[in-house]
Scaffold this active site. Sequence first.
Site, PDB file in Angstrom:
ATOM      1  N   ASP A 282       0.877  -1.184   0.000  1.00 37.16           N
ATOM      2  CA  ASP A 282       0.000   0.000   0.000  1.00 37.16           C
ATOM      3  C   ASP A 282       0.911   1.229   0.000  1.00 37.16           C
ATOM      4  O   ASP A 282       0.922   2.033   0.936  1.00 37.16           O
ATOM      5  CB  ASP A 282      -0.928  -0.005   1.213  1.00 37.16           C
ATOM      6  CG  ASP A 282      -2.046   1.034   1.076  1.00 37.16           C
ATOM      7  OD1 ASP A 282      -2.281   1.523  -0.051  1.00 37.16           O
ATOM      8  OD2 ASP A 282      -2.673   1.365   2.099  1.00 37.16           O
TER       9      ASP A 282
HETATM   10 MG    MG Z   1      -2.268   3.918   5.721  1.00 40.35          MG
END
Ligand code: MG
Length: 258
Positions: free
Chosen positions: A180
Amino acid sequence: MAPTRKNPEDAARLLPGSGWEKVASGESDTDVYRRDAVYAKVCAADGTVGLAEERDRVRWLAETDFPGARVLDWIDSQHGAVLVTSAVSGVPGWQLPCSPTLMGNLAAALRSFHELPVEGCPFERRLEDVLGQVEDVVRRGAVNPDFLSLEWQQVPPAELLSRLQTSVPAVQDLVVCHGDATLANFLFDPQTLAFTGAVDVGHLGVADRYSDLALTAAQVVNHGWSPSSVSFLTMYGLDDADDERLVFYLLLDAMSWG
Ligand SMILES: [Mg+2]
Ligand SMILES: Nc1ncnc2c1ncn2[C@@H]1O[C@H](COP(=O)(O)OP(=O)(O)O)[C@@H](O)[C@H]1O
């Protein structure tokens, strides 16, 4: 058995002691709290497995030379779980005005993440599994339009899924990926702009380096750091990036949250 709770707010009662300040409500059904130099990520019972996966990855990363948080505590009950970590110093990249130094430091940080030895990483983020998650999100009608570009928002989710299924890249350059790699999860010293560490490693695993690069490159443009992602990708060490692969992984990520 007592009913399980689905709201991380309810699980906040698990936080040890007092003085916790809520800093974020996560995309992943978690809430994040801070007290002094300690962070706590809280989930309801249905998120415990995912948060435990993040705990294991924080622990693994802490044993490498790559800067990040350390696990200080783990609390698990029928109401949910709390992952307590040490605070990484600095501020998230999105809070800083861009400069060539900052963009170069982000590119170098991502590059060095990708240089962690693949053979030493026990976690995998397999393309077929992520594609399976996307299929599930689409089946449930749970695609979150906020993660889609304006152009993608005009296209029915089933059509976007079929685009993904028919454009799976022929090659994968497998490295340890953050999972991410957004500007929120890479922190920098606000004075020197030196990279201080990465957080939010719940999706860390061996995957195509493009899965991280697609996200970071898009963020660099979306946050106005650069009119195109070319300079960032060059700083990373990719002079001739495969644009189709970047688009594939960006859409894959956008559709996997839901
Ligand atoms: Mg985050
Ligand atoms: N250990 C930590 N050290 C420093 N900042 C942290 C830490 N944990 C979380 N944060 C801050 O809180 C924000 C949200 O936490 P994060 O784990 O990224 O949650 P989410 O899954 O909701 O994105 C991060 O972007 C970062 O700014």
